[in-house]
Design an enzyme around this catalytic site. Structure first.
Site, mmCIF file in Angstrom:
data_model
loop_
_atom_site.group_PDB
_atom_site.id
_atom_site.type_symbol
_atom_site.label_atom_id
_atom_site.label_comp_id
_atom_site.label_asym_id
_atom_site.label_seq_id
_atom_site.Cartn_x
_atom_site.Cartn_y
_atom_site.Cartn_z
ATOM 1 N N GLU A 101 17.059 -16.375 -26.471
ATOM 2 C CA GLU A 101 16.683 -14.977 -26.735
ATOM 3 C C GLU A 101 16.499 -14.238 -25.406
ATOM 4 O OE1 GLU A 101 12.923 -14.409 -28.710
ATOM 5 O OE2 GLU A 101 13.133 -12.241 -28.708
ATOM 6 N N SER A 119 12.283 -7.858 -35.004
ATOM 7 C CA SER A 119 13.379 -6.928 -34.673
ATOM 8 C C SER A 119 14.525 -7.082 -35.652
ATOM 9 C CB SER A 119 13.922 -7.199 -33.264
ATOM 10 O OG SER A 119 12.887 -7.141 -32.333
HETATM 11 C C1 LIG Z 1 9.993 -4.440 -28.967
HETATM 12 C C2 LIG Z 1 9.524 -5.790 -29.473
HETATM 13 C C3 LIG Z 1 10.364 -6.555 -30.253
HETATM 14 C C4 LIG Z 1 9.953 -7.794 -30.708
HETATM 15 N N1 LIG Z 1 10.794 -8.532 -31.518
HETATM 16 C C5 LIG Z 1 10.386 -9.709 -32.019
HETATM 17 C C6 LIG Z 1 11.209 -10.466 -32.935
HETATM 18 O O1 LIG Z 1 12.307 -10.052 -33.284
HETATM 19 N N2 LIG Z 1 10.751 -11.631 -33.413
HETATM 20 C C7 LIG Z 1 9.533 -12.105 -33.061
HETATM 21 O O2 LIG Z 1 9.163 -13.199 -33.509
HETATM 22 N N3 LIG Z 1 8.725 -11.429 -32.217
HETATM 23 C C8 LIG Z 1 9.114 -10.243 -31.697
HETATM 24 N N4 LIG Z 1 8.295 -9.537 -30.841
HETATM 25 C C9 LIG Z 1 6.968 -10.092 -30.549
HETATM 26 C C10 LIG Z 1 6.872 -10.570 -29.110
HETATM 27 O O3 LIG Z 1 7.608 -11.740 -28.920
HETATM 28 C C11 LIG Z 1 5.378 -10.745 -28.806
HETATM 29 O O4 LIG Z 1 4.743 -9.495 -28.972
HETATM 30 C C12 LIG Z 1 5.180 -11.241 -27.396
HETATM 31 O O5 LIG Z 1 5.704 -12.538 -27.232
HETATM 32 C C13 LIG Z 1 3.696 -11.261 -27.015
HETATM 33 O O6 LIG Z 1 2.968 -12.002 -27.905
HETATM 34 P P1 LIG Z 1 1.690 -11.353 -28.588
HETATM 35 O O7 LIG Z 1 2.069 -9.986 -29.103
HETATM 36 O O8 LIG Z 1 1.167 -12.360 -29.544
HETATM 37 O O9 LIG Z 1 0.686 -11.123 -27.389
HETATM 38 P P2 LIG Z 1 -0.480 -12.088 -26.943
HETATM 39 O O10 LIG Z 1 0.028 -13.491 -26.783
HETATM 40 O O11 LIG Z 1 -1.659 -11.873 -27.839
HETATM 41 O O12 LIG Z 1 -0.776 -11.518 -25.499
HETATM 42 C C14 LIG Z 1 -1.634 -10.401 -25.269
HETATM 43 C C15 LIG Z 1 -1.727 -10.212 -23.764
HETATM 44 O O13 LIG Z 1 -2.316 -11.374 -23.145
HETATM 45 C C16 LIG Z 1 -1.448 -11.910 -22.170
HETATM 46 N N5 LIG Z 1 -1.476 -13.377 -22.236
HETATM 47 C C17 LIG Z 1 -1.427 -14.141 -23.353
HETATM 48 N N6 LIG Z 1 -1.451 -15.444 -23.028
HETATM 49 C C18 LIG Z 1 -1.494 -15.503 -21.676
HETATM 50 C C19 LIG Z 1 -1.545 -16.580 -20.736
HETATM 51 N N7 LIG Z 1 -1.530 -17.872 -21.134
HETATM 52 N N8 LIG Z 1 -1.569 -16.269 -19.413
HETATM 53 C C20 LIG Z 1 -1.583 -14.968 -19.001
HETATM 54 N N9 LIG Z 1 -1.560 -13.907 -19.843
HETATM 55 C C21 LIG Z 1 -1.519 -14.173 -21.155
HETATM 56 C C22 LIG Z 1 -0.060 -11.394 -22.520
HETATM 57 O O14 LIG Z 1 0.785 -11.339 -21.391
HETATM 58 C C23 LIG Z 1 -0.361 -10.024 -23.081
HETATM 59 O O15 LIG Z 1 -0.488 -9.082 -22.026
HETATM 60 C C24 LIG Z 1 8.670 -8.293 -30.364
HETATM 61 C C25 LIG Z 1 7.812 -7.507 -29.565
HETATM 62 C C26 LIG Z 1 8.241 -6.267 -29.114
HETATM 63 C C27 LIG Z 1 7.296 -5.454 -28.258
#
Ligand SMILES: Cc1cc2nc3c(=O)[nH]c(=O)nc-3n(C[C@H](O)[C@H](O)[C@H](O)COP(=O)(O)OP(=O)(O)OC[C@H]3O[C@@H](n4cnc5c(N)ncnc54)[C@H](O)[C@@H]3O)c2cc1C
Length: 266
Positions: free
Chosen positions: A95, A12
């Site tokens: 955050e 972001s």
């Molecule tokens: C609008 C937006 C802004 C963002 N800004 C930033 C930023 O500025 N900096 C940054 O670093 N990141 C940023 N992100 C990234 C964000 O932090 C991640 O997308 C988020 O933490 C989810 O991680 P992932 O995408 O790796 O999903 P994953 O970890 O791959 O998860 C995929 C799915 O599996 C589920 N899941 C995963 N592990 C588990 C578990 N142990 N138990 C149950 N369910 C689980 C999750 O809930 C999700 O539904 C942003 C995301 C969005 C959408």
């Protein structure tokens, strides 16, 4: 000198930033949470490419950031080498707090009530429709509960405590309240709520807010992750099973996108 290679998506505001706070893998031979370090990176450093992503509503809030042989002095290290997960957890608590705390429920509630008064449904203001009134009452109740939860967290902070797992409750709640508000706004507007340009009712603002509201359930840690944190650290439930917990990062099965090509630390 650190030499950083890799890619990060969803960053972001990276297109506005002078500095980035990155969590980088610095040891491949220990389990994944133990071999990462937090490093401050000036965004003007050669080798950094910031590519804004275009969202469904035409805006660009976040980016893909590419690191190609980015050289950063060792004094950019925040905390100890390979202790970045601890730094990152503190960062994420803050955050989540900031994501949730910027949410002014009072203003949104006021605009929801005003919308219900001025929108006509079946020849009368929407605020007189019994189904809409139920939805408004539910949104108002959630808004008050959210306010009280926020006040509780703020009181803790005023006593100089570091934000703890209660911030996960606040973040989860903020996402829930955001969705409740925007869905209520859409219910007030009816089918016209789906229209989306300057000539639409309310200039398409509620449709835009509805689409944005999904992000809150993911950004800063997903709802499921917040529930895991609450379950484990607040309710004392058994930890989520994680078969990868003790396996060195190098031996984990990984997709091509997360493969670390090279890491240099001198
Ligand atoms: C609008 C937006 C802004 C963002 N800004 C930033 C930023 O500025 N900096 C940054 O670093 N990141 C940023 N992100 C990234 C964000 O932090 C991640 O997308 C988020 O933490 C989810 O991680 P992932 O995408 O790796 O999903 P994953 O970890 O791959 O998860 C995929 C799915 O599996 C589920 N899941 C995963 N592990 C588990 C578990 N142990 N138990 C149950 N369910 C689980 C999750 O809930 C999700 O539904 C942003 C995301 C969005 C959408």
């Amino acid at each position: 000198m650190f030499v950083i290679n890799g890619q990060k998506v969803w960053t972001s505001g990276a297109h506005y930033c002078d500095f980035g706070l990155g969590v980088f893998r610095t040891d491949l031979d220990v389990p994944k949470h133990r071999g990462i370090s937090t490093i401050v990176v000036p965004m003007s450093t050669p080798g950094i490419t910031v590519r804004p992503l275009r969202q469904i509503n035409g805006k660009s809030h976040f980016n893909e950031v590419f690191f190609n042989d980015v050289r950063v002095p060792v004094d950019g290290l925040l905390g100890d080498l390979n202790d970045g997960w601890r730094v990152a957890r503190t960062m994420m608590m803050n955050e989540r707090l900031s994501v949730a705390a910027v949410f002014s429920v009072g203003n949104v509630m006021a605009s929801l009530f005003a919308l219900a008064h001025r929108t006509e449904r079946e020849g009368a203001p929407a605020s007189e429709n019994p189904v809409i009134r139920q939805r408004l009452a539910r949104a108002y109740t959630l808004a008050r509960l959210f306010d009280l939860t926020t006040a509780r967290v703020r009181t803790g902070l005023a006593r100089d405590t570091i934000p703890g797992p209660e911030v996960s409750v606040l973040k989860l709640f903020a996402a829930l309240v955001g969705t409740e508000f925007t869905e209520t706004g859409m219910a007030v507007l009816g089918t016209a709520g789906g229209l989306w340009d300057d000539s639409a009712p309310e200039h398409g603002r509620w449709a835009d807010a509805l689409i944005e509201s999904f992000a809150m359930h993911i950004a800063g840690g997903t709802d499921e992750i917040q529930r895991n944190i609450i379950g484990e650290t607040v309710l004392g439930l058994p930890r989520d099973s994680n078969p990868e917990r003790d396996i060195p990062f190098r031996d984990l099965q990984r997709g091509v996108a997360t493969k670390i090509d090279r890491f240099t630390y001198t």
